[in-house]
Design an enzyme around this catalytic site. Structure first.
Site, PDB file in Angstrom:
ATOM      1  N   GLY A 250      -3.772  -4.644  -4.405  1.00 19.80           N
ATOM      2  CA  GLY A 250      -4.575  -3.674  -5.138  1.00 19.80           C
ATOM      3  C   GLY A 250      -3.774  -2.420  -5.415  1.00 19.80           C
ATOM      4  O   GLY A 250      -3.251  -1.801  -4.489  1.00 19.80           O
ATOM      5  N   HIS A 251      -3.624  -2.079  -6.693  1.00 20.92           N
ATOM      6  CA  HIS A 251      -2.909  -0.865  -7.076  1.00 20.92           C
ATOM      7  C   HIS A 251      -3.919   0.172  -7.540  1.00 20.92           C
ATOM      8  O   HIS A 251      -4.671  -0.057  -8.482  1.00 20.92           O
ATOM      9  CB  HIS A 251      -1.898  -1.167  -8.186  1.00 20.92           C
TER      10      HIS A 251
ATOM     11  N   LYS B  91       2.672   2.225  -5.015  1.00 20.94           N
ATOM     12  CA  LYS B  91       3.456   1.744  -6.158  1.00 20.94           C
ATOM     13  C   LYS B  91       2.721   1.953  -7.469  1.00 20.94           C
ATOM     14  O   LYS B  91       3.340   2.240  -8.497  1.00 20.94           O
ATOM     15  CB  LYS B  91       3.795   0.254  -5.982  1.00 20.94           C
TER      16      LYS B  91
ATOM     17  N   ASP C 293       0.820  -1.224   0.000  1.00 20.65           N
ATOM     18  CA  ASP C 293       0.000   0.000   0.000  1.00 20.65           C
ATOM     19  C   ASP C 293       0.849   1.266   0.000  1.00 20.65           C
ATOM     20  O   ASP C 293       0.422   2.308   0.488  1.00 20.65           O
ATOM     21  CB  ASP C 293      -0.952   0.029   1.206  1.00 20.65           C
TER      22      ASP C 293
ATOM     23  N   GLN D  91       2.574  -5.752  -3.248  1.00 22.08           N
ATOM     24  CA  GLN D  91       2.770  -5.805  -1.794  1.00 22.08           C
ATOM     25  C   GLN D  91       4.074  -5.097  -1.404  1.00 22.08           C
ATOM     26  O   GLN D  91       4.475  -4.159  -2.083  1.00 22.08           O
ATOM     27  CB  GLN D  91       2.692  -7.254  -1.319  1.00 22.08           C
TER      28      GLN D  91
END
Length: 424
Positions: free
Chosen positions: A39-40, A15, A12, A223
């Site tokens: 999740g990006h 990225k 988080d 991650q």
């Protein structure tokens, strides 16, 4: 330059924003580990996109995206993601998204096995997303997993699913969870496999051709370093190598092809799920949550928040071979009068500059802080280093000194243009 982007905290870190920013000069964007537990979040053209498996390069025209062999892929979840993109006007053609035929597949029983493991751990639960990621990687290590190449032939897939279910159903029954038949598992995934079939290929020659042709390759890490199964806060980690080395083993491109490693960290620290967090601070958590910030992109769970922990970042820079730092959400600290930066841990009266391996040591560790003045002014409009307040520049400079790597990128808002590049 061929670049790996990796997180330096517990994920988080932002990225997705940095990948999206650097994609403009890339030809290929690749994923090499993780699954749809990550999740990006990317904001482009005033639209918010949350990507889980598809590389962020999909939002740009003319970029090739690759899901590598190290990714564990949920075919049903990936198809939903593709549908959402196409409904938003983002085309996902087979020549734009390639998926490795060696990638292992997350199936319905993996998700239930994930839930079973968490239930068995009780108060010691890891805090997984229950997306089946851990059990799929476990099957891979135990050599009884299914790869996409296996799934392309129904007879082969059914045979291998049946072999695996014999053990999986026994585990599920012991926890009073649903068991599965081969028909159930196959019928759940078959339409997705058929839809993805045109995308599935041997991606290694495609990556090597791009490399030899002088194309720029960008590896999108998922991650963070302290969720790495080897280097993270074990056992509160994921089941893959989230550090820079995982990009190579998860894609088939050798280390000699990598020219730069960009490590991404927030200007403070967050974590989702269980596990140690030395600088966790209720005041900081309440501060961000009250502003509607710091909720997981995948789970929606509120993130645990705390001061910047340079013990973690210093170590992560070493492990990843970071050449450039990207510091995100600097604007999150705009209102703070003073800032604490953890420079070392005190464990039983001894100073530790690097994180311990011993589990009991994490319980005893106390942060040793260095206090820096805040800037208490809005940084979201800054577009260059010179636009930043002096105290913000001092904070970032100190961060680079403690990390042993220069700050090259600064995120001061969610938009692409809210990214400052620091000239060297």
């Amino acid at each position: 330059m061929n670049t790996i982007i990796c997180g330096l905290q517990w994920g988080d870190e932002g990225k997705g924003k940095i990948v999206d920013y650097l994609t403009e000069t890339a030809d290929v964007v690749a994923r090499g580990q993780g699954g749809n537990n990550a999740g990006h979040t990317v904001i482009a053209n005033d639209t918010k996109y949350i990507l889980h498996l598809v590389p962020s390069g999909i939002l740009w025209e003319g970029k090739k995206c690759i899901i590598g062999n190290g990714v564990v892929m949920d075919p049903v979840g990936l198809c939903k993601e593709i549908t959402n993109l196409e409904e938003a006007g983002i085309p996902v053609q087979p020549d734009k998204l390639l998926i490795s035929d060696r990638a292992h597949v997350v199936l319905s029983y993996h998700r239930e096995l994930d839930a079973a493991r968490e239930a068995a751990l009780g108060k010691n639960k890891i805090g997984t997303t229950k997306r089946g990621i851990g059990p799929t990687y476990a099957d891979k290590a135990n050599r009884n997993g299914l790869r996409l190449a296996d799934m392309l032939c129904e007879a082969t897939a059914r045979e291998l699913i049946g072999i695996r279910l014999a053990e999986a159903n026994d585990t599920l029954a012991k926890h009073d969870l649903p068991t599965f038949t081969v028909d159930q598992v196959w019928e759940d995934v078959a339409p997705a496999i058929e839809r993805l079939r045109p995308h599935v290929t041997n991606t290694i020659p495609a990556l090597h051709k791009a490399w030899k042709d002088g194309k720029t390759i960008l590896f999108e890490g998922a991650q963070g370093s302290f969720l790495d199964v080897d280097f993270g806060t074990y056992p509160f980690v994921t089941s893959s190598n989230t550090t820079a080395g995982g990009a190579c083993t998860g894609s088939g491109l050798p280390p000699t092809a990598i020219e730069r490693v960009v490590g991404v960290c927030k200007a403070y620290t967050t974590r989702v799920g269980s596990g140690p967090f030395i600088t966790e601070n209720d005041d900081i958590s309440d501060y961000f949550h009250a502003r509607g910030m710091e909720f997981g992109a995948t789970t929606g769970r509120p993130r645990r928040c705390g001061w910047l922990d340079m013990v973690l970042i210093r170590y992560a820079c070493m492990v990843n071979g970071v050449t450039d730092l990207a510091v995100t959400i600097l604007d999150g600290l705009d209102e703070r009068e003073s800032l604490q930066v953890c420079v070392a841990y005190d464990i039983d009266g001894e100073r530790h500059d690097f994180p311990p391996a011993n589990r009991a040591a994490w319980d005893k560790a106390q942060p040793i802080y260095e206090e820096l003045p805040g800037w208490q002014s809005d940084t979201t409009g800054a577009r260059s280093w010179d636009d930043l307040p002096e105290n913000a520049k001092a904070y970032l400079t100190r961060l680079g000194e403690l990390a042993g790597a220069p700050v090259t990128y600064i995120g001061n808002g969610p938009e692409r243009e809210q990214t400052i590049v620091v000239s060297k």
